[in-house]
Design an enzyme around this catalytic site. Structure first.
Site, short mmCIF file in Angstrom:
data_model
loop_
_atom_site.label_atom_id
_atom_site.label_comp_id
_atom_site.label_asym_id
_atom_site.label_seq_id
_atom_site.Cartn_x
_atom_site.Cartn_y
_atom_site.Cartn_z
N SER A 47 0.82 -1.21 0.00
CA SER A 47 0.00 0.00 0.00
C SER A 47 0.86 1.27 0.00
CB SER A 47 -0.92 0.00 1.22
OG SER A 47 -0.15 0.02 2.40
N HIS A 48 2.15 1.13 0.32
CA HIS A 48 3.04 2.29 0.27
C HIS A 48 4.17 2.08 -0.74
CE1 HIS A 48 0.96 3.31 4.02
NE2 HIS A 48 1.23 4.55 3.68
N GLU A 188 -9.38 -0.09 2.47
CA GLU A 188 -9.96 -1.40 2.79
C GLU A 188 -11.47 -1.37 2.64
OE1 GLU A 188 -7.87 -3.59 6.20
OE2 GLU A 188 -7.26 -1.51 6.52
#
Lengths: 345, 345
Positions: A47-48, A188
Site C-alpha cells: 500500500s506504500h 480497505e
C-alpha cells in the site's frame, strides 16, 4: 494469477526515479521519493509501494505538488527545527533536515522537527527508523484527510492520523511501529465496496452516526478510531500537535484544500527525536541494554514485535529482489513512456 | 446506602495534609500529596481520591517511601530537566521542577522533565492539566506494575502504563485525557472476583495465554492492552521511554522491587512540555484558535471530550464541597488518630 517477475531493488529504484524525473521532478526530490516508494516494495508494504506513484503523478499533474521544491531549513538553534517543504513532497524535506535534528537531539537530549507545507503519502516508519539507526528514539505523527469521526460522534473531523515510534536495538532492526489511529484504512472499505462484501462491525458509522457494515454507507458516513474513546483521544492529540500547534492544516482543511480524497493531502508533520544516552546519563544504566530486556521478554514469549513481517520481507528482498506482477511492470512502462500524460487521460 | 455528608475542599485538604504530617511526612510533601488526593475527590475520581491514603501510609510504614525526601533538581540548561524524588512521592518532585520545565519550554519550544526514583500513585492528568494552564501542550507517561501481557503473548511484562495529554483552551478547562493502556484496571478485575461475576471478554488471558472471563484465572494470568496490537505497541513505547530510556525501573523491576502489587510502585516518569506559540510562530496562525476549531467541532456534534465528567464534578465540588460517606469519614478519623499504626495492624 498474474505472472510475476523479480527486479532488483537498485533496478526498481532507477526506474521509479526516472519516472519522477521525466515528470519534471528535480533529481533530489525524485531520488527521495523513489527511495521511500521502493522501501515500501522492499518491505512488502504494497500500500506504500509503487501503487503510490500514480497518486504522486496526479498531484503533480493537478499542480498540487511542487516538482522542484527546495526544502528550506529554519533553525534558531533551540529545540525546534523547521523545514519548509514548499508544497513539495515531505521526503526530501525530511532528508534535508535530518542531520540538524540528529545533531540537536544528541546535543540537548530532545529536539523536534516541524515539516511545513508538504505533500504526504509515505508511511512514517521510514522516518522513525532512520532516526533509530542514528541511536535515537523517535516519535512521528501527522494529520491526513478528515474521514474519521470522534468516539460518540458522526461527523468526520479527524484523519486516519498515523502515529509511529522507533527505538534503537544493537545488532537488530530497531523496534518500530507505525499505525493509523483509525480501525481500518479507507482503501480497505473501498475494496469491500468493489467486492460487494460487508465491512466488519466497528469500522464505521453511517451519516446518522449508527453502526454500519455497508461499505457505501460507511464511505458516505465516517470511519471510526481503533480502541474506542482512547483511540479517538489519541487521534485528537495528533490533530492538535501536528496540525493546530504547527499552524499547519488539520485533516479537515487538508481535505477542503484538495477538494476531495483523490489527491495527496497537504499538511505538516511533527517528529520528535530523543537521545536515550542523554536521558539515562545520570542513572548509570545503559538505556539500550535495559530496553533489550523488555523487547527480548516480549519476543521470547512468542509475541511478535511490530514490523517483524516487514523486516523479514526486507531481508528476502535484499537477497532476491522485489517481486512485481506483469500489470505492475506494465504500469511502470506506461508511466515511463507517457509521464504526466499517463494520469491526465 | 451509607449516609453521606459534605465537606469543603479546604477542610478535606486540611484533614488529609494533617494525616500525612502526623505520619512523619514533611509539610511540603504532605501538602503536595494531599492536594493531588483531594483533587481526585473534587473531580469525583474516587479511585485516585482518599482511597489512596491507605496505600501511601502502607508504603511509609513499610519503609518504602521516604517521608522527608527533598526533591533535587538537576538542570544542565539543555532540553532535559531532571528531578530526583529521592524515594519520595512523585508529586512534590513535579511541583519543585515545574517552574523550570515551563520556563524552558517557553524559551526553546520543547523540554522534557524526568522524575527519578519516585513513588507513583496519582493520575497523570494532574500534571498535564497544570502545564496546560501555563499555556503549554503536555504529554506524560510512566510504567507501573507488570500485570499486562503484550499482544499475542501471555507473560505480564508490561504495566497498565498510563498516557496523558493536555492542551490549553481559552476560557475553558483544557483538553485533557489520561488513560491506562490496559483494557481495564486491575482493581476492576478484583471487584469482579469479590462479586463472583465473570469479567468481560478481552480483558485478560489465563496463565497459558488463553482468553478468560474468570477473574481468578485473569489475576493469575495477565491483563491485556486496549486496542489489540496497537495498544500493546503504545504500552511498549511507554516502558521504553519512561523506563529504559531514563535508566529507571520498568514495570517488571518495579513489581520485583516491592515484592508484589500491594505497595505503591517505585519508578520514574517522563513529561514533555511543548509551547504551541513557539511551534506556530512562523506560520502566522494562532495555534490555540486553530485547536478550538477542532475541539468545538467534536463537542458540537454531541461527542464528549475527555475529562468533561471530571470537570463537571469539579465545578459542583467547588460550589458545594465533596461528598463522603460515613465509612470514609470514619477512615479519616482512624488515620488521624492512629497514624501509621492504622496500617500496621
Amino acid at each position: 494469477m498474474a505472472e510475476q517477475r523479480y527486479i532488483t531493488i537498485d533496478a526498481l529504484l532507477e526506474r521509479v526515479r526516472k519516472i519522477f524525473e521525466n515528470c519534471g521532478v528535480s533529481p533530489e526530490n525524485a531520488e527521495a521519493v523513489a527511495r521511500v516508494i521502493v522501501a515500501g516494495e522492499r518491505d512488502n508494504c504494497k500500500s506504500h509501494g509503487i501503487y503510490r506513484i500514480e497518486g504522486c503523478l496526479r498531484a503533480l499533474a493537478a499542480g498540487k505538488a511542487e516538482p522542484k521544491a527546495v526544502p528550506e531549513i529554519h533553525d534558531g538553534g533551540r529545540s525546534v527545527i523547521e523545514v519548509d517543504a514548499g508544497g513539495g513532497f515531505s521526503n526530501p524535506a525530511f532528508n534535508a533536515a535530518k542531520p540538524a535534528l540528529v545533531a540537536r537531539a544528541k546535543e540537548t537530549g530532545l529536539a523536534a522537527l516541524v515539516i511545513r507545507d508538504c505533500l504526504h503519502f509515505s508511511a512514517l516508519w521510514h522516518e522513525v527508523e532512520a532516526l533509530a539507526e542514528e541511536g535515537l528514539a523517535a516519535v512521528s505523527m501527522c494529520p491526513s484527510y478528515a474521514f474519521v469521526a470522534p468516539a460518540g460522534g458522526k461527523e468526520p473531523v479527524l484523519g486516519t492520523n498515523p502515529f509511529a515510534f522507533g527505538w534503537p536495538r544493537p545488532g537488530e532492526h530497531p523496534y518500530v511501529f507505525d499505525f493509523a489511529t483509525s480501525v481500518a484504512a479507507r482503501g480497505e472499505i473501498e475494496l469491500h465496496r468493489r467486492a460487494g462484501t460487508p465491512i466488519p462491525e466497528g469500522w464505521a458509522v453511517d451519516r446518522d452516526g449508527n453502526p454500519t457494515t455497508d461499505p457505501d454507507e460507511a464511505l458516505d458516513g465516517a470511519m471510526l478510531t481503533f480502541g474506542g474513546h482512547k483511540g479517538s483521544a489519541l487521534s485528537t492529540m495528533i490533530e492538535l500537535l501536528s496540525g493546530a500547534m504547527l499552524g499547519e492544516f488539520m485533516s479537515r482543511e487538508a481535505l477542503e484544500f484538495t477538494g476531495g480524497g483523490a489527491l495527496l493531502p497537504r499538511h505538516g508533520a511533527l517528529i520528535l527525536a530523543l537521545d536515550p544516552q542523554v536521558f539515562a546519563a545520570r542513572s548509570g544504566r545503559d538505556p539500550i541494554a535495559e530496553g533489550e530486556k523488555l523487547l527480548t521478554a516480549i519476543s521470547g514469549q512468542g509475541a511478535r514485535l511490530p514490523s517483524q513481517r516487514r523486516f523479514a520481507a526486507r531481508e528476502k528482498a535484499l537477497r532476491e529482489g522485489v517481486v512485481l506482477n506483469e500489470a505492475e511492470f506494465a504500469q511502470l512502462d506506461r508511466f515511463e513512456a507517457l509521464g504526466l500524460e499517463a494520469v491526465k487521460m
